[in-house]
Write an enzyme that holds these catalytic residues in place. Structure first.
Site, PDB file in Angstrom:
ATOM      1  N   LYS A   1       0.840  -1.211   0.000  1.00  0.00           N
ATOM      2  CA  LYS A   1       0.000   0.000   0.000  1.00  0.00           C
ATOM      3  C   LYS A   1       0.876   1.264   0.000  1.00  0.00           C
ATOM      4  O   LYS A   1       2.097   1.174   0.022  1.00  0.00           O
ATOM      5  CB  LYS A   1      -0.953  -0.027   1.202  1.00  0.00           C
ATOM      6  CG  LYS A   1      -1.781  -1.321   1.305  1.00  0.00           C
ATOM      7  CD  LYS A   1      -2.797  -1.472   0.161  1.00  0.00           C
ATOM      8  CE  LYS A   1      -3.348  -2.885   0.010  1.00  0.00           C
ATOM      9  NZ  LYS A   1      -4.302  -3.309   1.017  1.00  0.00           N
TER      10      LYS A   1
HETATM   11  C1  LIG Z   1      -5.237  -4.420   1.439  1.00  0.00           C
HETATM   12  C2  LIG Z   1      -6.716  -4.330   1.447  1.00  0.00           C
HETATM   13  C3  LIG Z   1      -7.484  -4.686   2.552  1.00  0.00           C
HETATM   14  C4  LIG Z   1      -6.928  -5.404   3.740  1.00  0.00           C
HETATM   15  O1  LIG Z   1      -5.872  -4.775   4.318  1.00  0.00           O
HETATM   16  P1  LIG Z   1      -4.852  -5.645   5.236  1.00  0.00           P
HETATM   17  O2  LIG Z   1      -4.028  -4.556   5.853  1.00  0.00           O
HETATM   18  O3  LIG Z   1      -4.078  -6.508   4.293  1.00  0.00           O
HETATM   19  O4  LIG Z   1      -5.653  -6.395   6.206  1.00  0.00           O
HETATM   20  C5  LIG Z   1      -8.843  -4.458   2.508  1.00  0.00           C
HETATM   21  N1  LIG Z   1      -9.441  -3.923   1.434  1.00  0.00           N
HETATM   22  C6  LIG Z   1      -8.729  -3.587   0.331  1.00  0.00           C
HETATM   23  C7  LIG Z   1      -9.445  -2.988  -0.825  1.00  0.00           C
HETATM   24  C8  LIG Z   1      -7.354  -3.801   0.292  1.00  0.00           C
HETATM   25  O5  LIG Z   1      -6.674  -3.514  -0.801  1.00  0.00           O
END
Ligand SMILES: *Cc1c(COP(=O)(O)O)cnc(C)c1O
Length: 372
Positions: free
Chosen positions: A180
């Site tokens: 991210k």
């Molecule tokens: C990455 C992601 C999540 C989950 O995040 P984590 O930190 O991996 O638990 C939820 N929704 C979307 C759209 C994502 O890209």
């Protein structure tokens, strides 16, 4: 192998983490407050609650708005499974809306079609890092007196009509997974302007107990009360120090992501087989992902991987996963735009450390592979 996403960790980040390791607090200490303040001020929201993952943030948000058995929550099918799973964690029922074929963002018309008397909330997912059409979604939610929530795991730093993501819904969540826009290893955050939602999310991340360890130390008391059923969804000070250090670099990274996107877009101009997703007017895109649609995607995926290019596919429409088919009776045909997009989407490498040379290599490789 060029990966599709990669974190950027520098010496300042490492110093910040080491400083915490030498301090008195490894968790639920001052670095948590500092990171929450940092994100809160960055997005312009009143409250921020740090939790252990984006998924935990989604769960805390569903708890905060009171989702429970019998409640329906509308989510787009083109998302990561966790968006819908968080509804199920609370005993609610996810209802899958289709997406706009040009942007792959939730289609407001499909939201309207899926509203029932049991609908309690709509979750906007800022797919790839582009904000949804929050004005239109807000109007729908206000008209039906339901919550507008944001899964902004892709879009920290994105802007919609001059407003930062994180201020556009009743509550919004971010993820700090390494792919991210900023990372804490694992981590997430709920941001909101609502005092009550923030207080409930805070309770939820610490077993439903009204005070944390540091508050009790400061008050000189051992007494605490558990008033709701919560979890241990706390984020450590070690992680928050990393997050705060990362946050100072976010705007520069987003600019670089946007540069990479325009290099890709230029390279694919006039290449009829390769179609980048559309951008809505008024949106500043955070480009967590750069997604193109190509014919014969599976063959293109394999040919790119064979060249050492870590392309990926985001996402298998959630309503097609065996769990949802089996438990909720969802099936092929329910979200035709998401289903057809799934057959053609390909995520190309996108991260600030990607060089112009790498971008050209990826673009040339794809144009050589895709026969329109
Ligand atoms: C990455 C992601 C999540 C989950 O995040 P984590 O930190 O991996 O638990 C939820 N929704 C979307 C759209 C994502 O890209």
């Amino acid at each position: 192998m060029i990966p599709y996403g990669r974190q950027n960790v520098d010496d300042d980040d490492i110093r910040a983490v080491v400083e915490v390791l030498r301090s008195a607090w490894l968790t639920t200490g001052p670095a948590v407050d500092a990171f929450e303040d940092g994100v809160r001020e960055y997005v312009g929201a009143k409250h921020a609650v740090a939790v252990s993952s984006g998924t935990a943030a989604l769960h805390a948000m569903m708890f905060a708005v009171g989702i429970g058995p019998g409640d329906e929550v509308i989510v787009p099918s083109m998302t990561f499974a966790a968006t819908a799973n968080a509804v199920v964690f609370q005993g609610g029922t996810p209802v899958f809306a289709d997406v706009d074929p040009n942007t792959l963002l939730i289609d407001p018309a499909s939201v309207e079609q899926n509203l029932t008397s049991r609908t309690k909330a709509v979750v906007a997912v800022d797919y790839a890092g582009q904000p949804c059409d929050y004005d239109v979604l807000r109007r729908i939610c206000e008209r039906h007196k339901i919550r507008l929530l944001a899964d902004a795991c892709h879009s920290l730093g994105a802007i919609y009509n001059g407003k930062r993501v994180g201020t556009l819904a009743d509550a919004s969540v971010f993820s700090f997974h390494p792919v991210k826009t900023i990372t804490t290893g694992e981590g997430g955050m709920v941001v909101t302007d609502c005092d009550d939602l923030a207080a409930r999310a805070r309770l939820f991340r610490n077993h439903g107990i009204t005070t944390d360890q540091r508050q009790r130390a400061n008050l000189g008391t051992w007494h605490y009360e558990m008033v709701e059923l919560g979890y241990n969804y706390r984020l450590t000070d070690i992680q928050c120090a990393l997050g705060l250090s990362q946050l100072t670099k976010l705007d520069g990274w987003i600019s670089r992501r946007q540069e990479i996107a325009s290099l890709y877009r230029k390279a694919f101009l006039g290449k009829s087989g390769i179609r980048a997703l559309g951008i809505a007017p008024g949106a500043s895109h955070a480009y967590h992902l750069f997604v193109v649609r190509v014919p014969q995607r599976d063959a293109a995926f394999k040919a790119m991987r064979d060249k050492g290019i870590g392309v990926n596919v985001h996402y298998v429409p959630v309503h097609l996963h065996p769990y949802y088919r089996g438990r909720y009776g969802t099936e092929m045909g329910m979200c035709p735009m998401a289903e057809s997009a799934y057959l053609s989407v390909l995520s190309l490498p996108m991260y600030p450390g990607l060089s112009d040379e790498d971008v050209r290599f990826v673009a040339q490789s794809l144009t050589g592979i895709v026969i329109p």
